[in-house]
Design a protein around this motif. Structure first.
Motif, PDB file in Angstrom:
ATOM      1  N   UNK A  34     -15.348 -18.981 -47.768  1.00  0.00           N
ATOM      2  CA  UNK A  34     -15.029 -17.242 -47.765  1.00  0.00           C
ATOM      3  C   UNK A  34     -14.002 -17.024 -48.547  1.00  0.00           C
ATOM      4  N   UNK A  35     -13.042 -18.028 -48.577  1.00  0.00           N
ATOM      5  CA  UNK A  35     -11.729 -17.819 -49.429  1.00  0.00           C
ATOM      6  C   UNK A  35     -12.117 -17.687 -50.912  1.00  0.00           C
ATOM      7  N   UNK A  36     -12.869 -18.513 -51.506  1.00  0.00           N
ATOM      8  CA  UNK A  36     -13.470 -18.315 -52.796  1.00  0.00           C
ATOM      9  C   UNK A  36     -13.995 -17.144 -53.424  1.00  0.00           C
ATOM     10  N   UNK A  37     -15.179 -16.741 -52.263  1.00  0.00           N
ATOM     11  CA  UNK A  37     -15.962 -15.607 -52.461  1.00  0.00           C
ATOM     12  C   UNK A  37     -15.120 -14.342 -52.333  1.00  0.00           C
ATOM     13  N   UNK A  38     -14.179 -14.340 -51.426  1.00  0.00           N
ATOM     14  CA  UNK A  38     -13.121 -13.108 -51.444  1.00  0.00           C
ATOM     15  C   UNK A  38     -12.460 -12.887 -52.770  1.00  0.00           C
ATOM     16  N   UNK A  39     -12.098 -14.003 -53.169  1.00  0.00           N
ATOM     17  CA  UNK A  39     -11.200 -13.899 -54.342  1.00  0.00           C
ATOM     18  C   UNK A  39     -12.088 -13.607 -55.613  1.00  0.00           C
ATOM     19  N   UNK A  88      -5.587 -16.974 -56.963  1.00  0.00           N
ATOM     20  CA  UNK A  88      -5.690 -16.964 -55.514  1.00  0.00           C
ATOM     21  C   UNK A  88      -5.824 -18.244 -54.703  1.00  0.00           C
ATOM     22  N   UNK A  89      -6.765 -19.180 -55.269  1.00  0.00           N
ATOM     23  CA  UNK A  89      -6.631 -20.459 -54.227  1.00  0.00           C
ATOM     24  C   UNK A  89      -5.528 -21.319 -54.557  1.00  0.00           C
ATOM     25  N   UNK A  90      -4.949 -21.138 -55.728  1.00  0.00           N
ATOM     26  CA  UNK A  90      -3.755 -21.970 -55.871  1.00  0.00           C
ATOM     27  C   UNK A  90      -2.711 -21.539 -54.789  1.00  0.00           C
ATOM     28  N   UNK A  91      -2.694 -20.272 -54.403  1.00  0.00           N
ATOM     29  CA  UNK A  91      -1.805 -19.664 -53.559  1.00  0.00           C
ATOM     30  C   UNK A  91      -1.896 -20.230 -52.076  1.00  0.00           C
ATOM     31  N   UNK A  92      -2.935 -20.750 -51.910  1.00  0.00           N
ATOM     32  CA  UNK A  92      -3.282 -21.706 -50.369  1.00  0.00           C
ATOM     33  C   UNK A  92      -2.866 -22.929 -50.495  1.00  0.00           C
ATOM     34  N   UNK A  93      -2.334 -23.603 -51.497  1.00  0.00           N
ATOM     35  CA  UNK A  93      -2.078 -24.803 -51.582  1.00  0.00           C
ATOM     36  C   UNK A  93      -3.241 -25.844 -51.877  1.00  0.00           C
ATOM     37  N   UNK A  94      -4.204 -25.338 -52.252  1.00  0.00           N
ATOM     38  CA  UNK A  94      -5.273 -26.210 -52.603  1.00  0.00           C
ATOM     39  C   UNK A  94      -5.023 -26.889 -53.812  1.00  0.00           C
TER      40      UNK A  94
END
Length: 246
Positions: free
Chosen positions: A155-160, A187-193
């Motif tokens: 969901x995070x990826x698709x929403x980004x 956007x994914x980097x902001x989540x600490x991935x």
């Protein structure tokens, strides 16, 4: 990349990369220098440089090495001026291959690319002979672990803004349109991935299934090209058989 069966080869490729880290740093350093020369040394206004810095980070490139490469590209330190070229052709067994070159000597690089094709059972083709078989996409690979919830990540990826989300045995693959890659990655980097791989790549529309013997022949050509400092990327549409180590 390794075509349809790329996931079965990522771990092996990562092992090779660990053994050749100095060579990888050299190649990423060239990307950083070129990006800085073309768009300036400020990553806030240079998306190509931001992407190169992110690639350096994924590969654990030291910050001082990154900064030195950027300064060379921006003219703040003495450095080499690099040129970009692409070549296309076929590996053994009809596998389509495209090669990105970043070099200070076009004649040397062209001769080397032709030699690799000729020596290892392939043939160099004309511009456009195989590139139509590939699409330029952003690709982010994340290794599975207990801390990552698959549904939440999707969901995070698709929403980004990601185009596709694929699940394999050991990895998640996030695909983006070329123009959306930077924003999705950031956007994914902001989540600490943490990413196992994050880059713009060429994804084939169709693949060529290989036997073990055929895979060995194709892999030799790919390895020889990837060992060349002037060759940044080798893309192909080979589908390696299950269990092939590379």
């Amino acid at each position: 990349m390794s075509g349809h069966s790329k996931f079965s080869n990522i771990a092996g490729k990562k092992g090779k990369n660990d053994a050749k880290r100095g060579k990888i740093f050299t190649k990423i350093g060239r990307e950083l220098a070129l990006a800085a020369r073309q768009g300036g040394s400020n990553p806030d206004i240079n998306s190509k440089l931001r992407d190169a810095i992110a690639k350096a980070k994924v590969n654990n490139m030291p910050n001082d090495t990154v900064e030195r490469a950027i300064k060379k590209g921006a003219g703040e330190l003495e450095g080499t001026e690099y040129m970009e070229f692409s070549y296309e052709g076929y590996a053994p067994c009809g596998v389509a291959v495209t090669v990105d070159v970043l070099t200070d000597n076009k004649n040397r690089s062209a001769a080397n690319v032709r030699y690799y094709f000729d020596k290892y059972g392939g043939n160099l083709g004309s511009t456009g002979c195989v590139s139509y078989m590939f699409q330029r996409k952003g690709q982010i690979i994340i290794e599975k672990n207990e801390e990552i919830n698959e549904d939440e990540l999707m969901m995070m990826a698709l929403e980004a803004g990601a185009e596709d989300f694929n699940v394999e045995d050991e990895f998640y693959e996030i695909i983006t349109e070329m123009q959306d890659y930077s924003s999705v990655r950031e956007e994914l980097e902001k989540s600490g991935l943490e990413f196992l791989s994050a880059e713009l790549t060429m994804i084939p529309d169709t693949t060529v299934a290989l036997s073990m013997e055929e895979a060995e022949k194709v892999q030799i050509l790919i390895d020889k090209m990837e060992d060349d400092d002037d060759i940044q990327n080798v893309y192909h549409n080979a589908e390696f058989p299950e269990g092939f180590e590379g």
